[in-house]
Structure formats: C-alpha cells, structure tokens
Design a protein around this motif. Structure first.
Motif, PDB file in Angstrom:
ATOM      1  N   GLY A 111       0.789  -1.226   0.000  1.00  0.00           N
ATOM      2  CA  GLY A 111       0.000   0.000   0.000  1.00  0.00           C
ATOM      3  C   GLY A 111       0.823   1.278   0.000  1.00  0.00           C
ATOM      4  O   GLY A 111       0.269   2.364   0.154  1.00  0.00           O
ATOM      5  N   LEU A 112       2.130   1.160  -0.197  1.00  0.00           N
ATOM      6  CA  LEU A 112       2.955   2.373  -0.124  1.00  0.00           C
ATOM      7  C   LEU A 112       2.582   3.352  -1.232  1.00  0.00           C
ATOM      8  O   LEU A 112       2.617   4.567  -1.040  1.00  0.00           O
ATOM      9  CB  LEU A 112       4.440   2.002  -0.199  1.00  0.00           C
ATOM     10  CG  LEU A 112       5.410   3.169  -0.033  1.00  0.00           C
ATOM     11  CD1 LEU A 112       5.258   3.840   1.337  1.00  0.00           C
ATOM     12  CD2 LEU A 112       6.853   2.704  -0.224  1.00  0.00           C
ATOM     13  N   SER A 113       2.238   2.822  -2.386  1.00  0.00           N
ATOM     14  CA  SER A 113       1.789   3.680  -3.487  1.00  0.00           C
ATOM     15  C   SER A 113       0.875   2.852  -4.375  1.00  0.00           C
ATOM     16  O   SER A 113       0.822   1.623  -4.260  1.00  0.00           O
ATOM     17  CB  SER A 113       2.972   4.188  -4.305  1.00  0.00           C
ATOM     18  OG  SER A 113       3.574   3.098  -4.987  1.00  0.00           O
ATOM     19  N   ARG A 114       0.205   3.533  -5.253  1.00  0.00           N
ATOM     20  CA  ARG A 114      -0.716   2.820  -6.129  1.00  0.00           C
ATOM     21  C   ARG A 114       0.010   2.147  -7.285  1.00  0.00           C
ATOM     22  O   ARG A 114      -0.290   1.019  -7.661  1.00  0.00           O
ATOM     23  CB  ARG A 114      -1.709   3.842  -6.683  1.00  0.00           C
ATOM     24  CG  ARG A 114      -3.019   3.246  -7.075  1.00  0.00           C
ATOM     25  CD  ARG A 114      -3.945   4.323  -7.542  1.00  0.00           C
ATOM     26  NE  ARG A 114      -5.192   4.226  -6.832  1.00  0.00           N
ATOM     27  CZ  ARG A 114      -6.222   4.987  -7.087  1.00  0.00           C
ATOM     28  NH1 ARG A 114      -6.144   5.934  -8.004  1.00  0.00           N
ATOM     29  NH2 ARG A 114      -7.329   4.837  -6.430  1.00  0.00           N
ATOM     30  N   ASP A 115       0.976   2.857  -7.842  1.00  0.00           N
ATOM     31  CA  ASP A 115       1.654   2.361  -9.054  1.00  0.00           C
ATOM     32  C   ASP A 115       3.163   2.273  -8.860  1.00  0.00           C
ATOM     33  O   ASP A 115       3.914   2.553  -9.794  1.00  0.00           O
ATOM     34  CB  ASP A 115       1.353   3.279 -10.242  1.00  0.00           C
ATOM     35  CG  ASP A 115      -0.131   3.311 -10.550  1.00  0.00           C
ATOM     36  OD1 ASP A 115      -0.737   2.228 -10.599  1.00  0.00           O
ATOM     37  OD2 ASP A 115      -0.670   4.419 -10.714  1.00  0.00           O
ATOM     38  N   ALA A 121      12.937   3.421   4.780  1.00  0.00           N
ATOM     39  CA  ALA A 121      13.391   4.628   4.077  1.00  0.00           C
ATOM     40  C   ALA A 121      12.233   5.607   3.865  1.00  0.00           C
ATOM     41  O   ALA A 121      12.417   6.831   3.998  1.00  0.00           O
ATOM     42  CB  ALA A 121      14.002   4.230   2.733  1.00  0.00           C
ATOM     43  N   ALA A 122      11.057   5.093   3.551  1.00  0.00           N
ATOM     44  CA  ALA A 122       9.899   5.975   3.335  1.00  0.00           C
ATOM     45  C   ALA A 122       9.537   6.717   4.621  1.00  0.00           C
ATOM     46  O   ALA A 122       9.223   7.920   4.597  1.00  0.00           O
ATOM     47  CB  ALA A 122       8.709   5.165   2.829  1.00  0.00           C
ATOM     48  N   ALA A 123       9.589   6.006   5.743  1.00  0.00           N
ATOM     49  CA  ALA A 123       9.295   6.662   7.027  1.00  0.00           C
ATOM     50  C   ALA A 123      10.361   7.719   7.323  1.00  0.00           C
ATOM     51  O   ALA A 123      10.057   8.802   7.844  1.00  0.00           O
ATOM     52  CB  ALA A 123       9.236   5.621   8.146  1.00  0.00           C
ATOM     53  N   LEU A 124      11.610   7.420   6.972  1.00  0.00           N
ATOM     54  CA  LEU A 124      12.692   8.380   7.212  1.00  0.00           C
ATOM     55  C   LEU A 124      12.481   9.664   6.423  1.00  0.00           C
ATOM     56  O   LEU A 124      12.510  10.764   7.003  1.00  0.00           O
ATOM     57  CB  LEU A 124      14.043   7.746   6.832  1.00  0.00           C
ATOM     58  CG  LEU A 124      15.230   8.714   6.783  1.00  0.00           C
ATOM     59  CD1 LEU A 124      15.506   9.334   8.155  1.00  0.00           C
ATOM     60  CD2 LEU A 124      16.475   8.014   6.237  1.00  0.00           C
ATOM     61  N   ILE A 125      12.258   9.569   5.108  1.00  0.00           N
ATOM     62  CA  ILE A 125      12.177  10.823   4.341  1.00  0.00           C
ATOM     63  C   ILE A 125      10.860  11.556   4.586  1.00  0.00           C
ATOM     64  O   ILE A 125      10.765  12.739   4.300  1.00  0.00           O
ATOM     65  CB  ILE A 125      12.487  10.649   2.831  1.00  0.00           C
ATOM     66  CG1 ILE A 125      11.423   9.850   2.123  1.00  0.00           C
ATOM     67  CG2 ILE A 125      13.872  10.089   2.612  1.00  0.00           C
ATOM     68  CD1 ILE A 125      11.542  10.005   0.594  1.00  0.00           C
ATOM     69  N   ALA A 126       9.868  10.849   5.136  1.00  0.00           N
ATOM     70  CA  ALA A 126       8.631  11.560   5.506  1.00  0.00           C
ATOM     71  C   ALA A 126       8.880  12.505   6.680  1.00  0.00           C
ATOM     72  O   ALA A 126       8.288  13.582   6.766  1.00  0.00           O
ATOM     73  CB  ALA A 126       7.542  10.549   5.859  1.00  0.00           C
ATOM     74  N   ARG A 127       9.767  12.103   7.580  1.00  0.00           N
ATOM     75  CA  ARG A 127      10.009  12.973   8.736  1.00  0.00           C
ATOM     76  C   ARG A 127      11.272  13.813   8.567  1.00  0.00           C
ATOM     77  O   ARG A 127      11.449  14.800   9.285  1.00  0.00           O
ATOM     78  CB  ARG A 127      10.050  12.162  10.034  1.00  0.00           C
ATOM     79  CG  ARG A 127      11.217  11.260  10.199  1.00  0.00           C
ATOM     80  CD  ARG A 127      11.320  10.660  11.618  1.00  0.00           C
ATOM     81  NE  ARG A 127      12.519   9.870  11.726  1.00  0.00           N
ATOM     82  CZ  ARG A 127      12.616   8.606  11.348  1.00  0.00           C
ATOM     83  NH1 ARG A 127      11.577   7.969  10.878  1.00  0.00           N
ATOM     84  NH2 ARG A 127      13.764   7.959  11.455  1.00  0.00           N
ATOM     85  N   ASN A 128      12.146  13.413   7.662  1.00  0.00           N
ATOM     86  CA  ASN A 128      13.405  14.128   7.439  1.00  0.00           C
ATOM     87  C   ASN A 128      13.634  14.209   5.931  1.00  0.00           C
ATOM     88  O   ASN A 128      14.216  13.301   5.341  1.00  0.00           O
ATOM     89  CB  ASN A 128      14.543  13.380   8.140  1.00  0.00           C
ATOM     90  CG  ASN A 128      15.884  14.069   7.951  1.00  0.00           C
ATOM     91  OD1 ASN A 128      16.004  15.030   7.208  1.00  0.00           O
ATOM     92  ND2 ASN A 128      16.903  13.553   8.621  1.00  0.00           N
ATOM     93  N   PRO A 129      13.170  15.272   5.285  1.00  0.00           N
ATOM     94  CA  PRO A 129      13.191  15.325   3.818  1.00  0.00           C
ATOM     95  C   PRO A 129      14.583  15.294   3.203  1.00  0.00           C
ATOM     96  O   PRO A 129      14.725  14.923   2.048  1.00  0.00           O
ATOM     97  CB  PRO A 129      12.497  16.664   3.506  1.00  0.00           C
ATOM     98  CG  PRO A 129      11.756  17.030   4.737  1.00  0.00           C
ATOM     99  CD  PRO A 129      12.503  16.425   5.879  1.00  0.00           C
ATOM    100  N   HIS A 130      15.610  15.676   3.961  1.00  0.00           N
ATOM    101  CA  HIS A 130      16.976  15.672   3.416  1.00  0.00           C
ATOM    102  C   HIS A 130      17.923  15.016   4.409  1.00  0.00           C
ATOM    103  O   HIS A 130      18.761  15.688   5.025  1.00  0.00           O
ATOM    104  CB  HIS A 130      17.426  17.102   3.080  1.00  0.00           C
ATOM    105  CG  HIS A 130      16.647  17.699   1.961  1.00  0.00           C
ATOM    106  ND1 HIS A 130      16.765  17.265   0.661  1.00  0.00           N
ATOM    107  CD2 HIS A 130      15.686  18.637   1.951  1.00  0.00           C
ATOM    108  CE1 HIS A 130      15.939  17.926  -0.113  1.00  0.00           C
ATOM    109  NE2 HIS A 130      15.259  18.772   0.643  1.00  0.00           N
ATOM    110  N   PRO A 131      17.821  13.711   4.569  1.00  0.00           N
ATOM    111  CA  PRO A 131      18.680  13.043   5.557  1.00  0.00           C
ATOM    112  C   PRO A 131      20.143  13.024   5.118  1.00  0.00           C
ATOM    113  O   PRO A 131      20.451  12.880   3.936  1.00  0.00           O
ATOM    114  CB  PRO A 131      18.103  11.623   5.612  1.00  0.00           C
ATOM    115  CG  PRO A 131      17.430  11.429   4.289  1.00  0.00           C
ATOM    116  CD  PRO A 131      16.932  12.779   3.867  1.00  0.00           C
ATOM    117  N   SER A 132      21.018  13.197   6.099  1.00  0.00           N
ATOM    118  CA  SER A 132      22.463  13.072   5.848  1.00  0.00           C
ATOM    119  C   SER A 132      22.827  11.589   5.826  1.00  0.00           C
ATOM    120  O   SER A 132      22.017  10.726   6.180  1.00  0.00           O
ATOM    121  CB  SER A 132      23.234  13.760   6.982  1.00  0.00           C
ATOM    122  OG  SER A 132      22.974  13.063   8.198  1.00  0.00           O
TER     123      SER A 132
END
Ligand code: FES
Ligand code: FES
Length: 156
Positions: free
Chosen positions: A77-81, A109-120
């Motif tokens: 369910g992460l995305s439709r396509d 990774a999806a959870a990470l960039i949702a809370r941190n848009p530019h992770p080091s």
C-alpha cells in the motif's frame, strides 16, 4: 480468540485472532499480505518492517492489538503504481539483489524521508541500522535514499 479491526493501506480489515499474536502473522497468514517478510521473528533483521502511524515498526515484535486504531502501511500500500519516490529511486538505482529484505528497507526509508526530507549519510545509517541485508546492498540503499529525497523535493 478476539475480533479486531485494523486499518491497513487505507482499508478496514476485521480479523479474529488470539490476543498477543504478532502483527506479522496477521498480515501474512490472515490477510495474505506476504510482501511483509518473516526473517528472524525476534526483532533483529527488520525484514518484517511496516509503517504504523508514520513510524517504521518491526511487525514481528508488535502485537496485533497494539496496531488497532492506527494507520498501518505495508509494501502493498505504499503507493498505487510503485511511484512513491523511494520506490522510483530504488528502481532507478537498481538497489535489490535477492529482494528478501527490500520491503523492510523501502518502508524504513519511506518513514525516514517523511520525517526528514533531506537526511544526511549519518541520518540514513542511523535510521536503516535495524534492517539487515544479507546481500550487502547498503551502498545502493544509501544512494537511493538521497535520490528519493531529491525526487520528493522535485529537484530531479
Ligand atoms: S522478522 Fe521481524 S525483525 Fe526479523
Ligand atoms: S537484497 Fe538480498 S537480503 Fe537484501
């Protein structure tokens, strides 16, 4: 047995299972969502990771009742396509090898960039630390997370 209602990938599911059953068993065995993998069953490998209310959670260590009333996202369910930025980056960077760990990697990774848009690099290493890859795709994973962050920001 107890009847419980779970919200998974935007849909309501009713299950009749014993209290304390790991969420992983319910996803795979009761609901057929086999994209979430069983590895160690003891919280070490991370291949069972799903997103619960925005957090990456190892579903082998989460009881089914702990997920009631929360928003659960599995790889299905992460995305439709398969167009989530992380999935697009994963494909473009050719991350997977055998693939077994990859749903856990992608959801973490999806959870990470949702809370941190530019992770080091160190943010990525810290967030991904609990998800093991026997094939050693770690360098491609790190590269793909940076790529996903760029895709999400619309920079590339
Ligand atoms: S199966 Fe859940 S951490 Fe290994
Ligand atoms: S791609 Fe094979 S275990 Fe990660």
């Amino acid at each position: 047995m107890a009847s419980m209602t779970l919200t998974i990938n935007g849909k309501i599911h009713s299950v009749n299972v014993q209290q304390g059953t790991p969420l992983l068993w319910v996803l795979r065995d009761s609901l057929g969502l086999t994209g979430t993998k069983f590895g160690c069953g003891e919280g070490y490998c991370g291949c069972c990771t799903v997103i619960i209310d925005g957090d990456a959670v190892k579903s082998c260590g989460a009881s089914v009742e702990s997920a009631v009333g929360k928003k659960i996202t599995t790889i299905e369910g992460l995305s439709r396509d398969r167009d989530h930025p992380v999935q697009r980056a994963w494909i473009e960077e050719e991350v997977p090898q055998c693939g077994y760990c990859q749903s856990g990697q992608i959801l973490t990774a999806a959870a990470l960039i949702a809370r941190n848009p530019h992770p080091s690099d160190s943010d990525i290493d810290a967030a991904m630390d609990g998800v093991l890859c026997r094939c050693g795709t770690y360098h491609r994973i790190r590269r793909a997370i940076h790529h996903a962050a760029d895709l999400k920001a619309g920079a590339k």
